[in-house]
Motif scaffolding. Structure first.
Motif, mmCIF file in Angstrom:
data_model
loop_
_atom_site.group_PDB
_atom_site.id
_atom_site.type_symbol
_atom_site.label_atom_id
_atom_site.label_comp_id
_atom_site.label_asym_id
_atom_site.label_seq_id
_atom_site.Cartn_x
_atom_site.Cartn_y
_atom_site.Cartn_z
ATOM 1 N N ARG A 87 -15.717 -27.235 8.359
ATOM 2 C CA ARG A 87 -16.477 -25.984 8.277
ATOM 3 C C ARG A 87 -17.416 -25.750 9.453
ATOM 4 N NH1 ARG A 87 -17.439 -23.888 2.755
ATOM 5 N NH2 ARG A 87 -15.610 -24.569 1.630
ATOM 6 N N GLU A 88 -17.832 -26.795 10.123
ATOM 7 C CA GLU A 88 -18.777 -26.664 11.229
ATOM 8 C C GLU A 88 -18.113 -26.937 12.574
ATOM 9 O OE1 GLU A 88 -22.486 -25.983 11.081
ATOM 10 O OE2 GLU A 88 -21.455 -24.982 9.446
ATOM 11 N N GLY A 89 -16.797 -26.861 12.618
ATOM 12 C CA GLY A 89 -16.083 -27.017 13.884
ATOM 13 C C GLY A 89 -16.023 -28.434 14.420
ATOM 14 N N ARG A 90 -16.056 -29.411 13.556
ATOM 15 C CA ARG A 90 -15.997 -30.817 13.985
ATOM 16 C C ARG A 90 -14.561 -31.335 14.024
ATOM 17 N NH1 ARG A 90 -20.801 -33.304 10.325
ATOM 18 N NH2 ARG A 90 -22.511 -32.312 11.436
ATOM 19 N N GLY A 91 -13.628 -30.481 14.227
ATOM 20 C CA GLY A 91 -12.235 -30.919 14.228
ATOM 21 C C GLY A 91 -11.619 -30.763 12.853
ATOM 22 N N ARG A 92 -10.570 -31.534 12.633
ATOM 23 C CA ARG A 92 -9.819 -31.439 11.380
ATOM 24 C C ARG A 92 -10.248 -32.529 10.405
ATOM 25 N NH1 ARG A 92 -4.897 -28.624 12.016
ATOM 26 N NH2 ARG A 92 -3.803 -30.018 10.634
ATOM 27 N N TYR A 93 -10.073 -32.225 9.119
ATOM 28 C CA TYR A 93 -10.243 -33.276 8.122
ATOM 29 C C TYR A 93 -9.125 -34.287 8.359
ATOM 30 C CZ TYR A 93 -13.344 -30.030 5.719
ATOM 31 O OH TYR A 93 -14.372 -29.179 5.414
ATOM 32 N N GLU A 94 -9.359 -35.508 7.928
ATOM 33 C CA GLU A 94 -8.357 -36.548 8.117
ATOM 34 C C GLU A 94 -7.657 -36.850 6.792
ATOM 35 O OE1 GLU A 94 -9.895 -40.038 10.220
ATOM 36 O OE2 GLU A 94 -11.588 -38.772 10.810
ATOM 37 N N TYR A 95 -6.353 -37.029 6.893
ATOM 38 C CA TYR A 95 -5.531 -37.413 5.744
ATOM 39 C C TYR A 95 -4.628 -38.529 6.233
ATOM 40 C CZ TYR A 95 -1.440 -37.436 2.735
ATOM 41 O OH TYR A 95 -0.417 -37.836 1.921
ATOM 42 N N ALA A 96 -4.453 -39.568 5.433
ATOM 43 C CA ALA A 96 -3.537 -40.644 5.797
ATOM 44 C C ALA A 96 -2.818 -41.143 4.555
ATOM 45 C CB ALA A 96 -4.286 -41.788 6.468
ATOM 46 N N ARG A 97 -1.498 -41.230 4.650
ATOM 47 C CA ARG A 97 -0.693 -41.824 3.584
ATOM 48 C C ARG A 97 -0.853 -43.328 3.704
ATOM 49 N NH1 ARG A 97 4.077 -44.319 2.795
ATOM 50 N NH2 ARG A 97 5.298 -43.731 0.979
ATOM 51 N N ILE A 98 -1.183 -43.996 2.594
ATOM 52 C CA ILE A 98 -1.343 -45.450 2.599
ATOM 53 C C ILE A 98 -0.054 -46.114 2.125
ATOM 54 C CG2 ILE A 98 -2.621 -47.382 1.591
ATOM 55 C CD1 ILE A 98 -5.060 -45.435 1.432
ATOM 56 N N ASP A 99 0.451 -45.673 0.973
ATOM 57 C CA ASP A 99 1.712 -46.182 0.443
ATOM 58 C C ASP A 99 2.264 -45.139 -0.528
ATOM 59 O OD1 ASP A 99 0.428 -46.561 -2.071
ATOM 60 O OD2 ASP A 99 -0.053 -48.650 -1.590
ATOM 61 N N ASP A 100 3.209 -45.524 -1.370
ATOM 62 C CA ASP A 100 3.869 -44.575 -2.272
ATOM 63 C C ASP A 100 2.937 -43.943 -3.301
ATOM 64 O OD1 ASP A 100 6.231 -44.992 -0.967
ATOM 65 O OD2 ASP A 100 7.025 -46.419 -2.435
ATOM 66 N N ASP A 101 1.791 -44.553 -3.554
ATOM 67 C CA ASP A 101 0.885 -44.044 -4.580
ATOM 68 C C ASP A 101 -0.544 -43.795 -4.095
ATOM 69 O OD1 ASP A 101 2.785 -44.113 -6.712
ATOM 70 O OD2 ASP A 101 2.505 -46.276 -6.836
ATOM 71 N N HIS A 102 -0.828 -44.083 -2.831
ATOM 72 C CA HIS A 102 -2.199 -43.993 -2.335
ATOM 73 C C HIS A 102 -2.288 -43.236 -1.021
ATOM 74 C CE1 HIS A 102 -2.026 -47.587 -4.908
ATOM 75 N NE2 HIS A 102 -3.259 -47.252 -5.238
ATOM 76 N N TYR A 103 -3.417 -42.572 -0.835
ATOM 77 C CA TYR A 103 -3.700 -41.875 0.416
ATOM 78 C C TYR A 103 -5.211 -41.804 0.584
ATOM 79 C CZ TYR A 103 -4.686 -37.875 -2.610
ATOM 80 O OH TYR A 103 -5.215 -37.051 -3.582
ATOM 81 N N SER A 104 -5.652 -41.431 1.767
ATOM 82 C CA SER A 104 -7.085 -41.286 1.991
ATOM 83 C C SER A 104 -7.392 -39.925 2.602
ATOM 84 C CB SER A 104 -7.627 -42.405 2.884
ATOM 85 O OG SER A 104 -7.114 -42.274 4.188
ATOM 86 N N LEU A 105 -8.577 -39.429 2.286
ATOM 87 C CA LEU A 105 -9.107 -38.183 2.839
ATOM 88 C C LEU A 105 -10.445 -38.516 3.482
ATOM 89 C CD1 LEU A 105 -8.472 -35.812 -0.191
ATOM 90 C CD2 LEU A 105 -7.228 -35.833 1.974
ATOM 91 N N CYS A 106 -10.652 -38.038 4.715
ATOM 92 C CA CYS A 106 -11.884 -38.360 5.434
ATOM 93 C C CYS A 106 -12.539 -37.104 5.984
ATOM 94 C CB CYS A 106 -11.599 -39.296 6.607
ATOM 95 S SG CYS A 106 -10.683 -40.788 6.177
ATOM 96 N N ALA A 107 -13.860 -37.162 6.079
ATOM 97 C CA ALA A 107 -14.645 -36.085 6.676
ATOM 98 C C ALA A 107 -15.928 -36.695 7.228
ATOM 99 C CB ALA A 107 -14.970 -35.008 5.646
#
Length: 147
Positions: A87-107
């Protein structure tokens, strides 16, 4: 009017002014400055954006039986309008697939929820607590919605 009444009126005015000033100072201490409140609202908006991405991951997983490979895959789904940029122009949110059932979201957050709590849901919920700075949330996909 007597001199005593004038003197009393003067002291009442001074006392009232001090009381009003004290209330203003205590209000700022209790709720934070307008700038702090703005930072809390922006961070609450970041949590809203991450929650929207989380919901999109869940929908994708229900439809495709897989965790999306990246944020672009999610954003390119038909009809998708995901908030992928900060929202403040700091780039994109981060998303990463960890495995078949897990992922992460970062800001990157401006505030620490342990010190400054938002009144907005979901930003005030336990699962979205965060420190100031870059923080990632690991999420687990469980049972499918249609099972």
């Amino acid at each position: 009017m007597s001199a005593a009444a004038d003197k009393l009126g003067k002291w009442l005015a001074i006392g009232g002014s001090i009381a009003v000033g004290a209330v203003v100072v205590l209000s700022i201490v209790a709720t934070g400055t307008p700038m702090e409140q703005r930072r809390i609202r922006i961070d609450a908006g970041r949590v809203d954006d991450l929650q929207e991405i989380q919901q999109a991951v869940r929908i994708y997983w229900n439809v495709h039986d897989a965790v999306p490979a990246d944020l672009a895959t999610l954003a390119n789904q038909p009809g998708a309008n995901l908030p992928v940029a900060d929202r403040e122009g700091r780039g994109r949110y981060e998303y990463a697939r960890i495995d078949d059932d897990h992922y992460s979201l970062c800001a990157v957050f401006d505030t620490d929820t342990a010190l400054m709590r938002s009144e907005d849901y979901p930003a005030n919920s336990q699962e979205w607590m965060h420190p100031a700075g870059r923080h990632c949330f690991t999420r687990t996909l469980g049972k499918k919605d249609n099972e």
